[in-house]
Scaffold this active site. Sequence first.
Site, PDB file in Angstrom:
ATOM      1  N   ASN A 151     -69.142 -11.691  39.937  1.00  0.00           N
ATOM      2  CA  ASN A 151     -68.036 -11.200  40.332  1.00  0.00           C
ATOM      3  C   ASN A 151     -68.367 -12.169  42.420  1.00  0.00           C
ATOM      4  O   ASN A 151     -67.405 -12.756  43.144  1.00  0.00           O
ATOM      5  CB  ASN A 151     -66.792 -10.530  40.776  1.00  0.00           C
ATOM      6  N   GLY A 197     -72.262  -3.362  37.916  1.00  0.00           N
ATOM      7  CA  GLY A 197     -71.316  -3.707  37.264  1.00  0.00           C
ATOM      8  C   GLY A 197     -70.513  -2.893  36.193  1.00  0.00           C
ATOM      9  O   GLY A 197     -70.136  -1.570  37.397  1.00  0.00           O
ATOM     10  N   SER A 198     -70.064  -2.570  34.897  1.00  0.00           N
ATOM     11  CA  SER A 198     -69.143  -1.679  34.418  1.00  0.00           C
ATOM     12  C   SER A 198     -69.785  -1.079  34.282  1.00  0.00           C
ATOM     13  O   SER A 198     -71.165  -0.463  34.124  1.00  0.00           O
ATOM     14  CB  SER A 198     -68.763  -2.719  32.839  1.00  0.00           C
ATOM     15  N   THR A 199     -69.274   0.552  34.378  1.00  0.00           N
ATOM     16  CA  THR A 199     -69.233   2.084  33.828  1.00  0.00           C
ATOM     17  C   THR A 199     -70.210   1.839  32.724  1.00  0.00           C
ATOM     18  O   THR A 199     -71.210   2.552  32.781  1.00  0.00           O
ATOM     19  CB  THR A 199     -68.037   3.253  34.042  1.00  0.00           C
ATOM     20  N   GLU A 200     -69.680   1.510  32.286  1.00  0.00           N
ATOM     21  CA  GLU A 200     -70.297   1.615  30.636  1.00  0.00           C
ATOM     22  C   GLU A 200     -71.779   0.877  30.760  1.00  0.00           C
ATOM     23  O   GLU A 200     -72.753   1.734  30.272  1.00  0.00           O
ATOM     24  CB  GLU A 200     -69.404   0.280  29.085  1.00  0.00           C
ATOM     25  N   GLY A 202     -73.888   0.991  32.755  1.00  0.00           N
ATOM     26  CA  GLY A 202     -74.181   1.384  34.193  1.00  0.00           C
ATOM     27  C   GLY A 202     -75.069   2.271  33.788  1.00  0.00           C
ATOM     28  O   GLY A 202     -76.133   3.127  33.105  1.00  0.00           O
ATOM     29  N   GLU A 226     -73.605   0.547  41.136  1.00  0.00           N
ATOM     30  CA  GLU A 226     -72.674   0.940  41.841  1.00  0.00           C
ATOM     31  C   GLU A 226     -71.195   0.035  40.652  1.00  0.00           C
ATOM     32  O   GLU A 226     -71.496  -0.582  40.033  1.00  0.00           O
ATOM     33  CB  GLU A 226     -72.807  -0.531  42.955  1.00  0.00           C
ATOM     34  N   CYS A 241     -64.737  -4.777  42.654  1.00  0.00           N
ATOM     35  CA  CYS A 241     -64.785  -3.236  42.047  1.00  0.00           C
ATOM     36  C   CYS A 241     -63.645  -2.246  42.881  1.00  0.00           C
ATOM     37  O   CYS A 241     -63.599  -1.373  41.930  1.00  0.00           O
ATOM     38  CB  CYS A 241     -66.436  -2.955  42.672  1.00  0.00           C
ATOM     39  N   GLU A 283     -74.995   1.639  48.975  1.00  0.00           N
ATOM     40  CA  GLU A 283     -75.851  -0.069  49.756  1.00  0.00           C
ATOM     41  C   GLU A 283     -76.221  -0.533  50.668  1.00  0.00           C
ATOM     42  O   GLU A 283     -76.462  -1.210  51.103  1.00  0.00           O
ATOM     43  CB  GLU A 283     -74.928  -0.722  48.064  1.00  0.00           C
TER      44      GLU A 283
HETATM   45  P1  NAI Z   1     -71.132  -5.633  32.597  1.00  0.00           P
HETATM   46  O1  NAI Z   1     -71.286  -4.992  33.243  1.00  0.00           O
HETATM   47  O2  NAI Z   1     -71.344  -6.023  30.995  1.00  0.00           O
HETATM   48  O3  NAI Z   1     -71.713  -6.920  33.345  1.00  0.00           O
HETATM   49  C1  NAI Z   1     -72.294  -6.807  34.132  1.00  0.00           C
HETATM   50  C2  NAI Z   1     -74.013  -6.777  34.622  1.00  0.00           C
HETATM   51  O4  NAI Z   1     -74.989  -6.230  33.677  1.00  0.00           O
HETATM   52  C3  NAI Z   1     -74.436  -7.978  34.327  1.00  0.00           C
HETATM   53  O5  NAI Z   1     -74.905  -8.741  34.707  1.00  0.00           O
HETATM   54  C4  NAI Z   1     -74.308  -8.452  33.002  1.00  0.00           C
HETATM   55  O6  NAI Z   1     -75.472  -9.729  32.272  1.00  0.00           O
HETATM   56  C5  NAI Z   1     -74.844  -7.236  33.083  1.00  0.00           C
HETATM   57  N1  NAI Z   1     -75.596  -6.637  32.115  1.00  0.00           N
HETATM   58  C6  NAI Z   1     -75.044  -6.671  30.490  1.00  0.00           C
HETATM   59  N2  NAI Z   1     -75.374  -5.673  29.300  1.00  0.00           N
HETATM   60  C7  NAI Z   1     -76.265  -5.126  29.576  1.00  0.00           C
HETATM   61  C8  NAI Z   1     -77.620  -4.680  28.896  1.00  0.00           C
HETATM   62  N3  NAI Z   1     -77.066  -3.721  28.103  1.00  0.00           N
HETATM   63  N4  NAI Z   1     -78.770  -3.989  30.089  1.00  0.00           N
HETATM   64  C9  NAI Z   1     -78.628  -4.000  31.745  1.00  0.00           C
HETATM   65  N5  NAI Z   1     -77.364  -5.321  32.077  1.00  0.00           N
HETATM   66  C10 NAI Z   1     -76.646  -5.668  31.299  1.00  0.00           C
HETATM   67  O7  NAI Z   1     -69.375  -6.790  32.898  1.00  0.00           O
HETATM   68  P2  NAI Z   1     -69.208  -8.376  32.288  1.00  0.00           P
HETATM   69  O8  NAI Z   1     -69.094  -8.169  30.967  1.00  0.00           O
HETATM   70  O9  NAI Z   1     -69.516  -8.887  33.141  1.00  0.00           O
HETATM   71  O10 NAI Z   1     -67.287  -7.602  32.517  1.00  0.00           O
HETATM   72  C11 NAI Z   1     -66.404  -6.607  32.179  1.00  0.00           C
HETATM   73  C12 NAI Z   1     -65.720  -5.744  32.830  1.00  0.00           C
HETATM   74  O11 NAI Z   1     -67.291  -4.938  33.121  1.00  0.00           O
HETATM   75  C13 NAI Z   1     -64.735  -6.340  33.823  1.00  0.00           C
HETATM   76  O12 NAI Z   1     -63.265  -5.943  33.519  1.00  0.00           O
HETATM   77  C14 NAI Z   1     -64.826  -4.851  34.830  1.00  0.00           C
HETATM   78  O13 NAI Z   1     -64.284  -4.162  34.387  1.00  0.00           O
HETATM   79  C15 NAI Z   1     -66.168  -4.489  35.245  1.00  0.00           C
HETATM   80  N6  NAI Z   1     -67.590  -4.925  35.884  1.00  0.00           N
HETATM   81  C16 NAI Z   1     -67.031  -4.420  37.131  1.00  0.00           C
HETATM   82  C17 NAI Z   1     -68.346  -4.587  37.975  1.00  0.00           C
HETATM   83  C18 NAI Z   1     -67.662  -4.326  39.332  1.00  0.00           C
HETATM   84  O14 NAI Z   1     -68.612  -4.377  40.002  1.00  0.00           O
HETATM   85  N7  NAI Z   1     -67.566  -3.022  39.553  1.00  0.00           N
HETATM   86  C19 NAI Z   1     -68.506  -6.098  38.309  1.00  0.00           C
HETATM   87  C20 NAI Z   1     -68.758  -6.463  36.737  1.00  0.00           C
HETATM   88  C21 NAI Z   1     -68.237  -5.451  35.486  1.00  0.00           C
END
Ligand code: NAI
Length: 496
Positions: free
Chosen positions: A168, A244-247, A249, A266, A300, A476
């Site tokens: 983002n 990234g996502s809580t899941e 994380g 975060e 976020c 951060e």
């Molecule tokens: P995501 O959490 O899958 O992606 C965020 C980062 O994690 C990306 O760089 C991705 O390549 C990486 N990632 C994905 N799976 C991983 C794994 N198993 N191990 C290590 N790294 C991994 O989120 P995504 O699919 O891009 O978006 C889905 C939802 O997540 C969004 O709709 C939003 O709700 C949330 N999100 C929240 C963010 C925040 O800044 N709080 C940022 C991005 C997504």
Amino acid sequence: MAQQVQLLTTVEEFIKKPHQHYINGQWMPSMSGATMDDVDPSNRQVLTTVARGQAEDVQAAVEAAGRAFRDKAWRLMSPGSKSILIWRLADSMAAHLEELAQLDSIDMGMPIRQAQYGTIPMAIDHMRYMAGWATKIEGETIPVSAGAFFNYTVRQPVGVVGAIIPWNFPLLMAVWKLGAALAAGCTVVLRPAEQSPLSVLRLAELITEVGFPPGVINVVTGYGPEAGAALAANPGVNKISFTGSTEVGKSIMRTAADRMTRVSLELGGKSPNIICADANLKRAISGSMLGIFMNQGEVCSAGSRILVERQIYDQALEQMADYAKNMRVGSPLDPKTQMGPVVSQEQFQRVLGYIESARQEGATLVAGGDKMVQAGSGFYIQPTVFANVTDAMTISREEIFGPVVAVMPFDTVEEAIERANATEYGLAAGVWTENVRTAHYLAQSLEAGTVWVNAYHVYDAAAPWGGFKQSGFGREMGHHALDLYTEMKDVWISLQ
Ligand code: NAI
Ligand code: MG
């Protein structure tokens, strides 16, 4: 046809290049030879291809970072020299500001003006702020009574940092992690998001020119579940910093538990934004609309639940609907654009799915509510406002990460606090009131890492940033960020 910013020749040429991993100061393809497509969200076309890294590429980068961490060139470099290098990197980013802004804009749909005047300047400022900290990480002397000892503490770098960032704010998220890690004396393997790796790859070129010793900063591109997961699981990584996502994380935290790898997270949010009846309504509306629609709602800390005191609810709602309907949605490269496309097909479907769920669960649509074909063939979604949303509806509970806001009335401040806090998240919150008691009372009562009063989405390199509850842990920005990248050591020297 809207007036668009002309792409710099350097940007056009950079995009066309083969994009490889940056390991030990060298560019190299994936060992498997695999690549992945990077899509332009404004037209769904493949913009370029990028190396698709896997465990073996991550391993090479982690080894390089490990060697660089132990090498005297970095380990014994004076804090002053580190500070100068980090500052020089900021200078180089400033010299290439327009390029970096254009790259983020094309790669993930960020409106160009936001990139030029907001996000990239903020990234540069953050680098400068952290450059200053390299010379200010101090220990203490401790007056122990256990005997005749001189006892002191030192803060030492935690080691190799694995940084996994989302799509983002591609450059800014990279810099939030790099700045503090480098100031602390760590070395880094950075894995940008698969949707938007370009500005980070350009940053790696600037890093080479600035003259960091090879291996201090490495970049591996690839998919999250492949390169990202491999980085989180690599035994040579001492600390994982994830946004990234809580899941995801949570899965990183589980993996980290095996080796006690340090983690900071975060994560997502469902941030409440409370507008009291005594607020300056004009400011509250424009601030709250920025709060949800900035960066297409892909933030976020987006203020995605707006609670409005009942006396002004109808009036506020009407003004919000007006605001949303008049927003300029279009090409990210048009300087007039306020909102671009969402980042990907996946995100597009996800957000439209949430809009559909709100309809089915009985929320009242007052603005938007659909994709936008007139804006072009990209992933465009209308700025969407739903009224009469209940706390039980899906759009009040789940992070949408798109331009969709849930608006709901409240009757008392106590009720607003209870409902605002009734979420698993706790990243940010907004408060709009002219009453100083209410302002302080809400600021104290809201369960969030940041509370903005009569403002939204203001950030500063010096102000700590991070979440309560399932929005993660660790801060951060500000000097607290250095705690994430240092270990404390206590030294005893016998005086007898
Ligand atoms: P995501 O959490 O899958 O992606 C965020 C980062 O994690 C990306 O760089 C991705 O390549 C990486 N990632 C994905 N799976 C991983 C794994 N198993 N191990 C290590 N790294 C991994 O989120 P995504 O699919 O891009 O978006 C889905 C939802 O997540 C969004 O709709 C939003 O709700 C949330 N999100 C929240 C963010 C925040 O800044 N709080 C940022 C991005 C997504
Ligand atoms: Mg892209």
